[in-house]
Structure formats: C-alpha cells, structure tokens
Design a protein around this motif. Structure first.
Motif, PDB file in Angstrom:
ATOM      1  N   VAL A 433      21.606  13.193   8.150  1.00  8.92           N
ATOM      2  CA  VAL A 433      20.200  13.196   7.760  1.00  8.92           C
ATOM      3  C   VAL A 433      19.889  14.528   7.084  1.00  8.92           C
ATOM      4  CG1 VAL A 433      17.800  13.087   8.531  1.00  8.92           C
ATOM      5  CG2 VAL A 433      19.524  11.655   9.644  1.00  8.92           C
ATOM      6  N   LEU A 434      19.419  14.455   5.840  1.00  7.45           N
ATOM      7  CA  LEU A 434      18.959  15.629   5.099  1.00  7.45           C
ATOM      8  C   LEU A 434      17.457  15.502   4.930  1.00  7.45           C
ATOM      9  CD1 LEU A 434      19.909  18.180   3.496  1.00  7.45           C
ATOM     10  CD2 LEU A 434      19.845  16.753   1.449  1.00  7.45           C
ATOM     11  N   GLN A 435      16.711  16.507   5.371  1.00 14.48           N
ATOM     12  CA  GLN A 435      15.257  16.404   5.370  1.00 14.48           C
ATOM     13  C   GLN A 435      14.619  17.766   5.189  1.00 14.48           C
ATOM     14  OE1 GLN A 435      15.626  15.412   9.864  1.00 14.48           O
ATOM     15  NE2 GLN A 435      13.466  15.871   9.556  1.00 14.48           N
ATOM     16  N   LEU A 436      13.304  17.742   4.937  1.00  8.67           N
ATOM     17  CA  LEU A 436      12.501  18.959   4.923  1.00  8.67           C
ATOM     18  C   LEU A 436      11.809  19.108   6.265  1.00  8.67           C
ATOM     19  CD1 LEU A 436      10.741  19.095   1.427  1.00  8.67           C
ATOM     20  CD2 LEU A 436      12.782  20.303   2.190  1.00  8.67           C
ATOM     21  N   LEU A 442      16.806  20.978   6.221  1.00  4.14           N
ATOM     22  CA  LEU A 442      17.513  20.797   7.480  1.00  4.14           C
ATOM     23  C   LEU A 442      18.541  19.690   7.309  1.00  4.14           C
ATOM     24  CD1 LEU A 442      18.003  21.078  10.558  1.00  4.14           C
ATOM     25  CD2 LEU A 442      16.077  19.496  10.901  1.00  4.14           C
ATOM     26  N   LEU A 443      19.806  20.007   7.597  1.00  2.04           N
ATOM     27  CA  LEU A 443      20.882  19.023   7.591  1.00  2.04           C
ATOM     28  C   LEU A 443      21.298  18.775   9.026  1.00  2.04           C
ATOM     29  CD1 LEU A 443      23.060  17.282   6.222  1.00  2.04           C
ATOM     30  CD2 LEU A 443      24.492  19.337   6.078  1.00  2.04           C
ATOM     31  N   SER A 444      21.259  17.503   9.434  1.00  4.74           N
ATOM     32  CA  SER A 444      21.607  17.134  10.809  1.00  4.74           C
ATOM     33  C   SER A 444      22.686  16.067  10.788  1.00  4.74           C
ATOM     34  CB  SER A 444      20.379  16.603  11.562  1.00  4.74           C
ATOM     35  OG  SER A 444      19.330  17.539  11.546  1.00  4.74           O
ATOM     36  N   LEU A 445      23.650  16.207  11.717  1.00  8.88           N
ATOM     37  CA  LEU A 445      24.660  15.189  11.965  1.00  8.88           C
ATOM     38  C   LEU A 445      24.411  14.638  13.354  1.00  8.88           C
ATOM     39  CD1 LEU A 445      27.871  16.902  10.516  1.00  8.88           C
ATOM     40  CD2 LEU A 445      26.604  14.984   9.538  1.00  8.88           C
ATOM     41  N   HIS A 446      24.070  13.362  13.434  1.00 11.84           N
ATOM     42  CA  HIS A 446      23.689  12.736  14.697  1.00 11.84           C
ATOM     43  C   HIS A 446      24.812  11.843  15.187  1.00 11.84           C
ATOM     44  CE1 HIS A 446      19.418  13.946  14.510  1.00 11.84           C
ATOM     45  NE2 HIS A 446      19.609  13.855  13.199  1.00 11.84           N
ATOM     46  N   SER A 447      25.142  12.032  16.444  1.00 17.27           N
ATOM     47  CA  SER A 447      26.105  11.162  17.111  1.00 17.27           C
ATOM     48  C   SER A 447      25.511  10.708  18.425  1.00 17.27           C
ATOM     49  CB  SER A 447      27.421  11.908  17.360  1.00 17.27           C
ATOM     50  OG  SER A 447      28.286  11.139  18.169  1.00 17.27           O
ATOM     51  N   HIS A 448      25.786   9.450  18.800  1.00 21.15           N
ATOM     52  CA  HIS A 448      25.175   8.936  20.029  1.00 21.15           C
ATOM     53  C   HIS A 448      25.785   9.553  21.269  1.00 21.15           C
ATOM     54  CE1 HIS A 448      28.792   6.398  19.805  1.00 21.15           C
ATOM     55  NE2 HIS A 448      28.659   6.247  21.121  1.00 21.15           N
ATOM     56  N   SER A 449      26.886  10.275  21.112  1.00 20.00           N
ATOM     57  CA  SER A 449      27.570  10.819  22.285  1.00 20.00           C
ATOM     58  C   SER A 449      27.446  12.330  22.401  1.00 20.00           C
ATOM     59  CB  SER A 449      29.049  10.443  22.237  1.00 20.00           C
ATOM     60  OG  SER A 449      29.658  10.936  21.041  1.00 20.00           O
ATOM     61  N   ASP A 450      27.001  13.024  21.349  1.00 22.22           N
ATOM     62  CA  ASP A 450      26.949  14.485  21.380  1.00 22.22           C
ATOM     63  C   ASP A 450      25.621  14.979  20.813  1.00 22.22           C
ATOM     64  OD1 ASP A 450      29.733  15.120  22.250  1.00 22.22           O
ATOM     65  OD2 ASP A 450      30.204  14.007  20.404  1.00 22.22           O
ATOM     66  N   PRO A 451      25.228  16.204  21.177  1.00 25.46           N
ATOM     67  CA  PRO A 451      24.022  16.776  20.555  1.00 25.46           C
ATOM     68  C   PRO A 451      24.219  16.907  19.050  1.00 25.46           C
ATOM     69  CG  PRO A 451      24.700  18.059  22.482  1.00 25.46           C
ATOM     70  CD  PRO A 451      25.818  17.093  22.189  1.00 25.46           C
ATOM     71  N   PRO A 452      23.144  16.873  18.274  1.00 22.62           N
ATOM     72  CA  PRO A 452      23.285  16.932  16.814  1.00 22.62           C
ATOM     73  C   PRO A 452      23.747  18.309  16.335  1.00 22.62           C
ATOM     74  CG  PRO A 452      20.983  16.982  17.433  1.00 22.62           C
ATOM     75  CD  PRO A 452      21.739  16.714  18.690  1.00 22.62           C
ATOM     76  N   THR A 453      24.498  18.289  15.261  1.00 26.98           N
ATOM     77  CA  THR A 453      24.873  19.513  14.551  1.00 26.98           C
ATOM     78  C   THR A 453      23.835  19.751  13.458  1.00 26.98           C
ATOM     79  OG1 THR A 453      27.213  19.104  14.965  1.00 26.98           O
ATOM     80  CG2 THR A 453      26.652  20.650  13.195  1.00 26.98           C
ATOM     81  N   GLN A 454      23.236  20.954  13.420  1.00 26.54           N
ATOM     82  CA  GLN A 454      22.141  21.222  12.496  1.00 26.54           C
ATOM     83  C   GLN A 454      22.408  22.478  11.676  1.00 26.54           C
ATOM     84  OE1 GLN A 454      18.592  21.342  14.972  1.00 26.54           O
ATOM     85  NE2 GLN A 454      18.248  19.151  14.646  1.00 26.54           N
TER      86      GLN A 454
END
Length: 1336
Positions: A433-436, A442-454
């Motif tokens: 997810v790339l967002q303002l 803000l660039l976020s990598l979301h996984s259902h098993s781990d906290p997001p990488t931002q």
C-alpha cells in the motif's frame, strides 16, 4: 505596423492606485484582437475527419453530422446510451481565435443538451478546462430541438481543438447536439526553448537606459522552474522574470548600487500551477518606479525601491536563460524549457527578428520556431472514490511501480497491489500500500501474520507540484524513492511470489467490488492528478484504459489535470493564512483579530459603548485601555483605545504626545512658535472614530499675559491651529467654524465686552481663553501656532487635551417607509467577495422587501417573507439560493428586531435576533463572485412592488453605515427618523427586550440571567461544599412533543441541515478545586458538564451519544481557582463548540456527535449526587461540589440562579446552604437554604407557625385593608384629575420606565406581546430623546 495606445494606471492615493494616463505605443497583436471583427463561422468548411466523439448512438449519429442546422444522417450527433462521460470534439485544423459558440438539438428528435462544459487543446491530447474568473464555466444549452443558443465567450481562446462535454440532456429524451464555432484566424510568432538555449537581443549602443518599458509574451511549459527574461547593468540595475515552483516572479531593481546584504528587493509573485503546458499571458508595464505586472488577467501594482526612475541595461537583454559571459552554452540559472509566442520588448518583435536572422538577435543553443507538443498525458482522480485498475505480471517475483502525482490533499491511497497469495490461493499473504499520510508518502507492506513494514518519506508532497514516486521490491528488500531524493530501503519478511491468480494493481480508492483484489474496505483514494504511470516498467496505456480495453476505472477525467490553486489569489481577509484541499480552501485567522470562514468578522468590539456593555456583563471595569475594531469588518486593523466611563457616557479618548502644558515666549507673526501633535491612533482610525461618533470634543486650555489672539486693528489672526486636514483655523471654542471668537464671547462673559477674546484685551495680568472645540469635521487639532509673545512681559501657556468622543451617530439613524412603492436608493454594493450587512426593523405589515440589489446575472434580496419569517435570497449566476429564518412568534409586532446577513466565498448565513442562524455552504465549483451593477434599493424594489412599510435603522454594509435619514429627507413616501419609546438608546441591558407600552416602555428580562428595571442587576449566589441547586426542565413533561412540533419549522431550511445549538454563560469565583460548576442532563445518559480540575483548569464534558465515551474539551487558560471572578461563554453549533474564558480569544473544538441535548432534563449547580453519570472526573468534581460564588448562570433559556432568587419557580430545588452574593464577598445574610424546593418552602412558611396569632389579627387586617383601599382610591382619582389638567398645559412627559413583573397583573389595558425565548434586543443603550409614539 498597426499601433494602439495603452492606458496604464499609475500613482497612489491613500494606499491605493489612482488613474493616471501613460500613453505607450505597442503592437495591436500584443493585446489580442479585441478591437477587430472576429466572429466568422469556422465549421462549415471542415471535412468529416475533423469531428470525433467519445461514442455514437448509431451510424446515423456520427459526430460529422454535428454541424449547426444540419439535417443529414440522424440530424446531429448523439452518444451511445451507456456512455457515462460523452464528448464531441472538433479539430479546427490550425490554431485560431475562438470568440463564440452556438448549439442546437438533434433535428427530428427529442434530444438536446441542456448544459455543457468546454475544453480546448493545441495537440488534442492535453486538455484545458475553460474557466472565467477562475471558475469552471458551465454553458446553458438548449430547451428544444430547433432553437439556436448563442454564447459569446467572456474571454476568447486561441486553440486548435475544442471538446464539448454535455452535462445534461433532455430528461424526456436524450443527448443530441449540433454546433457552430465562431472566431477568426490567429497568427503568431513562436519559439521553442529546449532548456539549454536562449535568445539575446543586443542594443545598438553600449547600454540602454529607459524610463518606461513594456514587455509582453505568452508561454507554456512543463517545467516548474526557468528564466524567461533577464537584463542587468553595471550600476546594479536589473530585471528578471522567471518561473519558480510554477509561479512567475518578477524582480526589478533601479538603484545605482547593488542591494546590500539583508536588504529586500522588489520581487513580486503572480500565478500558480503555470507548468501545465498551456498558454499563459504575461504583461509588464513600467513607468519610472511604478509597475503593473499582469499574468492571465490578474494584475498586481507595485513601486520599485530606491529613488531612481530609469532602468539601465548593458549590452543585451536575454530571453530563455541567463548566459554566462565568455562561456557559450553556460547559464547562471536553470533555463526556460517550453514555448514562447508574440514576444515583444518595447514594440520590438523579438521572435520575428530571430526568424529573419537579424543582427540584433543572437541565438545560443537550439531555438526552433515551432512549438513541440510532446507531453505526458494526465488523468484526474476527481473524487475520493475514483480508481483505476490495471493487470500486472508478477512472474519475475519482483514488483515495481512509478508515477508522478499532483495534489493538495494530505491523505489518500495512491497504489495498492497484492504481492503474494497463500498456497491454497484463498488468502492474500502480502499486500503493498502506497499512500499519503499527513502530506508525506507512506509505503506499507501488510501481512496477515506479521506487523506491517513501513517506510516514510521525509518531504511532503501535498503542495500542488508534480512529484515523482517510485516503489520497488526485489527479494526481501523494498525501496521507496520520492523525487530526486535518495531511496529509503528496508528489509521485508516476505517476498513477491507469483501465483495462479492474476494480479491487479489499483490506483486511487479501494474498489472492494472488483474481483481478485484485496484492500481495506472503504479506504479513500487520492484526489489529484497522475501521469507517467508504470507497473513493472511497463507504461499504463491510458488511451486503452479510457476505451475500456485495459483494466477498469471509475470517476476519472482523462487527458486533463483538473487541479486548481484555490489560494491564489488569497481570499482570506485581514492577513489570514490560506490552506487548501482538492475542493476547498481554508483560512487560518490566528493573529489577525478576526474570525469566520474568511477572517471577515472582527473579534473585538467596535466602540467603547459596546465594550461597556460587555464589561457590565463581566462585572469588569469599563474604563481602561482595550483593543477595539473601530470599523468592524472594514479594512482598519484593531488597535488599543482608551475608554473612560462617566456617569452617563462612555468616552473614547485619543491621547497625543504633547499632553503637558507648554510655555511660549519670543514668537512673532512672521516667526511663530509651532507645535505638532502626534496621536496614539493612525489618522485613518481617528477619521473613522470621528465620523461614526455622535459627539467629539477637544479642550484647548489657553492662558495668556499681554499676548493677543487677533490683531485688534484689522482682525488678523496672530495665533491659529491646523485641523486634521491641515487647514488653518482661527476659532477657539464651540462648534461654529469660521467665527473668529473665543468661548467667552459665545457665552457672553468676556472680561472686556469690546473684544471677542479675553487675551485681546492685552492685559498685563494672566487671563484665560480656554475653549472646547466640538466641530467634528475639523477634529482633531494637528498643530498649533502662537505668534504674539515677543513683547516685554508677553507670555502664553497652553495645554491641548485629548480627543474625546462618545455615542454612535448611525445606531439610531433611521427612516420610516409609508408606501409600498417608496424606497431609498444608494450606489451598488461592492460585495464581489464578501458581504456583511445588519440592520433593525419594526413593522406591523405582513411582508415587504427590506433591500434589493440587481446585477446582470447576480442579485440579492432580503425581505420579510411572512409575519414570522425573514428570507435572504441571492444568485451568483448559478441559480438562486434561499435562506429563511422562521420565528415561533410574529416579527410584525411593532418591536425592534435585528437582522444580520453574511455572504462570502465559503457560503452564507442569516440570523434574526437570537434565533438559530441559518447557513449554506458554497459549492466547490461554479461562480463564486457576487457582481452587482444596479442601484441598491432600501425599503423597496426596482419594480416598485412589495416594498417594506415600517421603520429601518442602523443599516451597516461591510462596516460602513448608510445614512438613511439624509436620503429620506428628499424622498417621497419616506421620512427621516422613526419615533417610539424604544427608539434611541435602549436602557435594557444584557439582551433584555425593550417592549413598547402606551405610556412608556418596560424591559423584559425574562430570557436573561439578569434582573432589575434595566436587566442590569447581577444574580449571584454563594455556595459551600454541600450546596446544590437543581432546575428541573419542563421539556421532560408530557407537552414536550407538542412544543417540539411548533418549533420544528425553525430547525429546518432549504439546503441547510438543522444544527443543534447550546449556549452557556456563567461567572464564577473560587479558591477550591476540583469543583463542579454546571451539569445539564438530557434523557438517557446524555449530558454537558463544566468542571474545574485539581489543577484549577477547566474541562468541558460532552456526551451526546450514549454509545460513545464523552468528548473532553480542555480550553487553554491559567488556573481559574485563584479567587478572582472569571467568565465563561460557550456556544455550540452542531459539532463545533466555541469557548471563551474572560477576555481571551475564542477557542474552537469539534465534537464527535452533533446530536441535540433536548429534551433537557435538568440543570444542576454545585454538588451533584444520585446521578447516573459515570465519568470519573465529573463524579469527583460533583462530590466536591462548589465553594465560592456563581453569577448570572444561563444555559440556553434557563437561568437557575434568577429563578431561585426570584422565589417564583416550583422547578427549582435547593439543597444545603445558599446565600445571595455580589461575588465580591463569599457570604451575605440573605439565606435561601432548605432541603426542599422553593414551592415547598413557601407552603411551610404558611403552616404550623403560630396559627393562633394569625387568627387574632384577622379582624384588624380586614379593617385596615378597607381603610387603605378607600385612601388609595381617593388619591388615584386626584392624580388622574391633576394629570389631565397638566397635560393640557404642557407637552407630553418623557417615557415612564417600569420593570416587567411576571408574577403581577399588568395595569396596562394594552399589554405587550408575550415574551419568547428568542426575542431579545441586542442594543443596551439609554435613550435621551422624547418621542411621541406611533406605529405604521
């Protein structure tokens, strides 16, 4: 070569420009073709290939059939039925000047276009929306098939391609169109600069020195920075025109020496978003140090610094860059990259000389003479729900996306991409997810098993500029790059994996309805523009997307970037700071002394009288130095002013720098002693004060010995003074100018009656000629001159007092209208951006127009639309908008009512008395400017129908009062003044209502927290820790529904959502905290609580939604438990809460709910027990109660202390010890304390206490009552006879004032209308005039 003459406005007057005429010969082509015929039809000769469209209904409805009056094929063009965004496009084959359009419906059908918008382009790829006055222009279309609707463009355009976008068709048919375009050929000289080139115009002599210059050009560019024009001289003169962040900056210096370090240069900025690759016009006109700088119809006037008048430039003037001398191809600054056309310098066509290779022009780099049209295509995401999806190939097990964005919004989704699925393909494993967020990327990598990488970017990108974003994921590493900054790198726990599911990349908002895509439901997208979009290094083909052969989309505008700069120009008034989003602008009024949507409304009172009333309410000293805004919403800034309270007046005092006595000797008529005075207020503020005041005066204490004021032989003045305009004055007292006399002659008590002044007797002893100057038009005194003190023993001592003014001459400036056809007329309102007006009216008629002002497309009208309603109607050209305030009681009750109206670029509001105000917001698009050209009609209309009959007073427009009385003197059917007992300055304070009576007036204080004959008596009570006072509201009784149904019309208005309103005012004095000041409870668990915390700070708790936690508001203030008297004023409108403590600035808070507290259950002061409130802080404060003094408490229309102190309500119950107080001491002997309601208290007072004594006195009481009645009747009869005889000998006496007692029967055979909570008078002034009452 045709030449014309250019008129330039030059010169300053009172800080603004005045018209002077500078005649400069310039080419006609510089300024367009406004003076020649340009109205030829352009479409008849075009081939079918010149027409295109988004779709067609059938082969008989092709765009080539869309020529005006065509009957071939299907008789015109119609789009396909499923086309949601249809358009018709015309290629005019070359750039032409377009001046007008005409449309028809499709022949032989029921199809036409009711509204449309216009786009234009040079290339047919990048489009620009047609705007006028910064407004997206919507053209009214047809209402039938055959009629031709012709529109002259407000300003012509030069273009090759036109696109008509229908917005509305025939509701009973469809969209059908035939069109004609009118204009003429357009020839221009064009030069293309590639960012490494420039044109140099070399002078015939070593240097060129000019007093006047004219530079004009048109340009278009994709780059935000670059130099367009530059020239400089050896003595420090220079001129530079350059783009900086897509704005044009003109720097101009005429000084002979270069500016010193730290000094400011003459740099002016105009325009915004000028890197849109569309043509923009520039005109620079200079005469001496006066400059007009114009960009796209916006002009700024300024004056260069220094004393020099000429601009000296050495050798050459460069266009497109600043070449470094001796180093060809090297430039000092970034060069211009784009196209220029019609480039003129003082009548010289620079590009034409370059094309003909004239020796005066030297070219560096590659300058070509045709404009390159290659530019990236943009797409506009016009709403928060706009989205675009494209397929993506994840076979490489890596992912990258890059694009450019342009937006004002600080929040919104940009890109969402699924990167990995679970092996079973049932659950998404990794999502990017790339967002303002807060304006940062803000660039976020979301996984259902781990906290997001931002990953966060350091810079913000919500500044309206183009910004490049790049996201890349290779293996476990993820990269984020913004613009040319270094990449931000992070390690991810998961990697991109290809799967059987096709990957879909989403740009914009979350489209949960689309298959094979997982994102956060309801996440809002980015409102803005995107271009150069790549996924895995493959470009997104926007043409295929638009044709729906690739991906999917919703609510997009292709080939156009629809961004607007709503802060250029800045419409925030009085120095307010402008910020913006995609669709709105906002004004930050901090530090401006103003408030409101556009910083238009003043925070401070306008006069010392108004401040006196505020001080009375706050129990503060009305005398002192206070900040006032003398012209209200006008241009004058607020300023400190000294107020002085006397017995019957409040004076505004303006001091000066020569307040002490001055002794003068040795002066003569030829060499007089002079002393100038500098006042504590600027001249503009003083003039505003004097003009609006009822009376002004200035004392001149003048003592003399053997010194004359006038020559006794011929009357020549030997001493004089200068008035505010610098005019010599020789009178020394009174209000009669031009009379060479002193006060003693006006009063008839001069020491020697042979002279008009005591000093003219020329005595050896000290004499006095002190006078009081009171002719307002001459005040204040600016300078004094003394001329006869050179003889032996001659001496003068003088002292000039401050300027002192009181009253408002316009507050009771009124007019009476007797006929429906009568009116007063004034010049048109200057209200293009902002209009605020207020006035008072009283009438007995059913309806009537208060005022009306018409324009070509705009108008305003304010009227009494029914006996209980006031309506404000205005039209900006988009259609009429109506605001109506309806009162539960009649407004034609022959009492004064106040009307207040405000309209600005953000919306409009209407308020009548203290009724809830009505608001309407301005639309994000459409005409926002109110352009009025006709006369302002007051009391009537231009049609002479439906005029107002009654009285109007105190009409003020944008801080300027209109003189109704002066106009009424010469107008038939209208008379000056409006007699009546409630005319003049009312004595009813704190919002008390002045009610007309047959023999006087009374003050209705029932809806205030104050009492007394004039609503000025403070109702205050001392509490101890166990004291409690509870008012049980009648709203919880069974009649509440009936009452609500009657009030409900007030709560709704067309186009306006009803707002929940609260109003709280209270004074308090305590040294104990925590403490509970007030709790207002509704049904259920809804409440408002005002408490002091342990630290002495205030907290306000709002719980309006039983399912949510209470909102906690913490206004900023020092400790309030310091033993001093403090005042709280709170008002709520919907979710917005406005809080003011003492004289501090109003603080604004936002609640989570806009629900109403009604029906009100109770209002409690002091100790709180037995409540179902669960908030810990409220419970703690409620158990502690309140120790101290509470004063003039009012919650909406409930005044608990007044009800208790008046012993007149069974709705008040008291627990513990309460005593009446003045809030200066915390104990007084008047005890109210019991543990029962006041109703029970009164009953106990009549039962069980010495009943035998009461029986024994019954007979005596009866006899005494009879005797008293006989005596009283006799005295009344004698009084009536005496009054009858007296009235036949003397004029009627002044009005009789009496307090209105609700618990006593009125002796007036014509009682006033019953009071209502909303009927309050806002003017607490005292009348000094006697009037005979009549009603119209």
């Amino acid at each position: 070569m045709d030449a014309t003459r250019l008129v330039i406005n030059m010169g300053f007057s009172r800080g603004g420009w005045v018209s002077g005429f500078i005649l400069l010969p310039v080419l006609t082509s510089v300024f367009g073709a406004s003076n020649y015929y340009c109205d030829d039809p352009l479409l008849p000769s075009l081939p079918p290939s010149s027409f295109d469209s988004s779709s067609r209904f059938s082969s008989d409805h092709l765009p080539q059939f869309a020529k005006l009056k065509n009957r071939d094929g299907g008789g015109g063009w119609s789009p396909a039925g499923e086309d949601q965004r249809p358009w018709l496009q015309v290629d005019l084959r070359e750039r032409v000047e377009v001046s007008a359009l005409a449309t028809q419906g499709r022949w032989g059908s029921q199809d036409w276009v009711g509204q449309y918008q216009l786009l234009y382009s040079d290339s047919g790829r990048a489009w620009r929306q047609y705007r006028h006055s910064d407004v997206l222009w919507t053209f009214p279309g047809n209402t039938d098939v055959d009629s031709v609707v012709h529109h002259k463009l407000p300003h012509p355009i030069r273009t090759r391609f036109l696109r008509l976008v229908p917005l509305k068709g025939n509701p009973r048919g469809g969209i059908g169109l035939r069109v004609e375009v009118y204009g003429c050929t357009y020839k221009s000289d064009v030069a293309d600069f590639d960012g490494r080139s420039a044109l140099l115009y070399r002078f015939n002599q070593k240097s060129m020195s000019t007093v006047k210059d004219v530079i004009s050009l048109r340009f278009k560019s994709q780059q935000a920075d670059g130099v367009l024009v530059h020239g400089e001289g050896q003595k420090g003169d220079y001129i530079t025109l350059e783009l900086q962040q897509a704005r044009l900056i003109l720097q101009l210096n005429l000084d002979e020496s270069k500016p010193r370090r730290g000094s400011t240069r003459s740099a002016v900025t105009l325009g915004s978003l000028l890197d849109d690759h569309h043509w923009h016009s520039v005109l620079i006109e200079r005469f001496s140090r006066w400059v007009n700088f114009t960009v796209d119809h916006h002009t700024q006037h300024f004056q260069t610094q220094g004393e020099e008048d000429s601009l000296e430039v050495n050798y050459e003037l460069s266009f497109g860059g600043i070449p470094l001398p001796g180093k060809p191809g090297t430039f000092l600054k970034e060069n211009f990259h784009g196209c220029m056309e019609n480039l003129y310098y003082n009548g010289v066509n620079i590009i034409d000389l370059a094309k003909r290779r004239k020796p005066q022009i030297y070219s560096t780099g590659n300058v070509t003479f045709h404009c390159s049209e290659a530019q990236p295509l943009s797409v506009t995401f016009r709403s928060l729900d706009s989205f675009l999806t494209v397929p993506a190939d994840l076979g490489t097990e890596s992912f990258s996306a890059r694009l450019q964005i342009r937006t004002w919004n600080r929040e919104g989704l940009i890109v969402t991409a699924p990167l990995a699925w679970e092996p079973q393909q049932q659950q998404l494993h990794l999502r990017l997810v790339l967002q303002l967020q807060g304006g940062r990327v803000l660039l976020s990598l979301h996984s259902h098993s781990d906290p997001p990488t931002q990953l966060y970017s350091e810079q913000t990108v919500s500044d309206g500029q183009w910004h490049s974003l790049r996201v890349e994921m290779k293996g476990p590493q993820v990269f984020l790059t913004v613009d040319n900054q270094g990449s931000i790198i992070s390690e991810a726990k998961h990697q991109v994996t290809s799967g059987k599911r096709p990957a879909v990349v989403l740009f914009g908002g979350c489209a949960t309805s689309l298959p094979n895509l997982v994102c956060e439901s309801g996440a809002l997208g980015l409102q803005g523009c995107m271009r150069l979009m790549f996924v895995n290094n493959y470009p997104v083909n926007l043409l295929h997307v638009q044709q729906r052969t690739l991906g999917n989309y919703s609510q997009l505008d292709f080939d156009v970037c629809g961004i607007r700069d709503r802060c250029t120009p800045n419409y925030c008034e009085h120095g307010g700071q402008c910020t913006q989003s995609w669709s709105q602008f906002y004004c930050n009024c901090s530090g401006t002394s103003y408030t409101g949507a556009t910083c238009h409304s003043p925070l401070y009172e306008q006069s010392c009288e108004a401040h006196r009333d505020k001080a009375d309410r706050d129990k503060a000293d009305p005398s002192g130095t206070y900040t006032l805004d003398l012209d209200g919403s006008g241009p004058l800034e607020s300023t400190p002013v000294t107020c002085s309270q006397t017995e019957d007046k409040v004076w505004t005092v303006v001091n000066h720098d020569q307040m002490g006595p001055v002794r003068v000797r040795g002066s003569t008529l030829e060499n007089p002693y002079t002393r100038s005075l500098n006042y504590s207020l600027p001249p503009s503020h003083i003039q505003s004060l004097v003009t609006t005041s009822l009376h002004c005066q200035q004392e001149v204490i003048y003592q003399c010995r053997k010194s004359r004021l006038f020559n006794t032989w011929d009357g020549t003045p030997l001493s004089w003074w200068l008035d505010r305009d610098g005019v010599k004055r020789t009178y020394w007292g009174g209000f009669l100018p031009g009379v060479q006399q002193c006060s003693c002659s006006l009063e008839g008590n001069c020491m020697d009656m042979n002279y008009f002044c005591n000093c003219d007797a020329d005595r050896d002893t000290w004499v006095n000629d002190t006078g009081l100057l009171s002719y307002k038009d001459h005040l204040p005194l600016r300078e004094i001159a003394i001329g006869d003190t050179n003889r032996t023993g001659s001496e003068v001592v003088f002292k000039i007092g401050p300027l002192r003014c009181y009253g408002n001459r316009f507050l009771w400036n009124s007019a009476s209208f007797y006929q429906e056809t009568s009116y007063l007329h004034f010049p048109p309102l200057q209200a293009e951006l902002t209009l605020d007006l207020s006035f008072y009216f009283k009438t007995s008629t059913l309806s009537g127009v208060f005022l009306e002002n018409l324009g070509v497309q705009s108008f305003i009208r304010l009227e009494l639309s029914s006996p209980s309603s006031v309506t404000f109607t205005f039209d900006l050209g988009n259609g009429p908008v109506q605001l109506t305030v309806s009162s539960p009681v009649a407004l034609n009750d022959r009492q004064w009512h106040q009307v207040r109206v405000e309209r600005n670029l953000k919306g409009a509001l209407l308020q009548v008395d203290q009724l809830p105000l009505r608001r309407v917001a301005a639309p994000p698009e459409g005409n926002l400017f109110l352009q009025l050209s006709g006369q302002l009609f007051v009391g009537g209309t231009a049609s002479r129908q439906g005029g107002f009959q009654g009285c109007l007073r105190a009409l003020t427009v944008n801080g300027v009062a209109l003189d109704l009385e002066e106009r009424a003197k010469t107008t038939p059917g209208v008379s000056p003044a409006c007699p009546g007992y409630c005319n003049g300055d009312s004595v009813c304070h704190h919002g008390g209502k002045c009610v007309e009576q047959r023999n006087g007036y009374v003050c209705d204080c029932s809806q205030t927290a104050f009492g007394g004959p004039h609503c000025s008596t403070v109702m205050a009570t001392a509490f101890d820790g166990g004291s409690s006072l509870t008012y049980s509201s009648q709203e919880t009784l069974s009649g509440i529904r009936d009452r609500d149904s009657k009030i409900s019309p007030v709560k709704e208005d067309a186009g306006v959502t009803g707002q929940s309103l609260d109003s709280v005012t209270l004074g308090f004095q305590t040294r104990h905290a925590p403490a509970l000041l007030l709790v207002a409870q509704g049904l259920g668990r809804r409440y408002v609580a005002i408490i002091l915390t342990r630290a002495g700070s205030m907290q306000i708790k709002y719980r309006l939604d039983e399912d949510k936690e209470p909102d906690s508001l913490s206004p900023r203030s020092p400790s309030l438990s310091n033993g001093q008297l403090h005042w709280l004023r709170l008002s709520r409108e919907g979710k917005d809460v406005f809080v003011q403590i003492d004289d501090g600035l109003t603080q604004i808070f936002t609640l989570t709910s806009a629900s109403a507290l009604r029906p009100l259950k109770s209002v409690t002061l002091g100790k709180l027990s037995g409540s179902d409130i669960m908030d810990e802080e409220v419970v703690e404060a409620g158990l502690s109660g309140f120790i101290g003094c509470l004063s003039s408490v009012q919650f909406n229309q409930v005044a608990p202390l007044k009800e208790a102190l008046g012993h007149r309500s069974s709705l008040v119950s008291i627990s513990g010890h309460l005593s009446e107080s003045s809030c200066s001491s915390l104990s007084t002997p008047n005890t109210l304390a019991t543990t029962h309601s006041l109703a029970d208290h009164s009953e106990k007072g009549g039962r069980g206490k010495e009943p035998l004594k009461e029986t024994e006195h019954n007979e005596s009481a009866v006899i005494g009552g009879v005797v008293a009645a006989v005596v009283f009747t006799t005295l009344c009869a004698m009084g009536v006879i005496i009054r009858f005889l007296y009235q036949h000998r003397r004029p009627p006496p002044p009005p009789v004032m009496a307090e209105k007692k609700e618990h006593r029967g009125s002796l007036d055979p014509h009682p006033p209308h019953p009071p209502h909570p909303y009927r309050t008078e806002l003017e607490p002034h005292k009348s000094t005039m006697d009037h005979k009452e009549y009603f119209i």
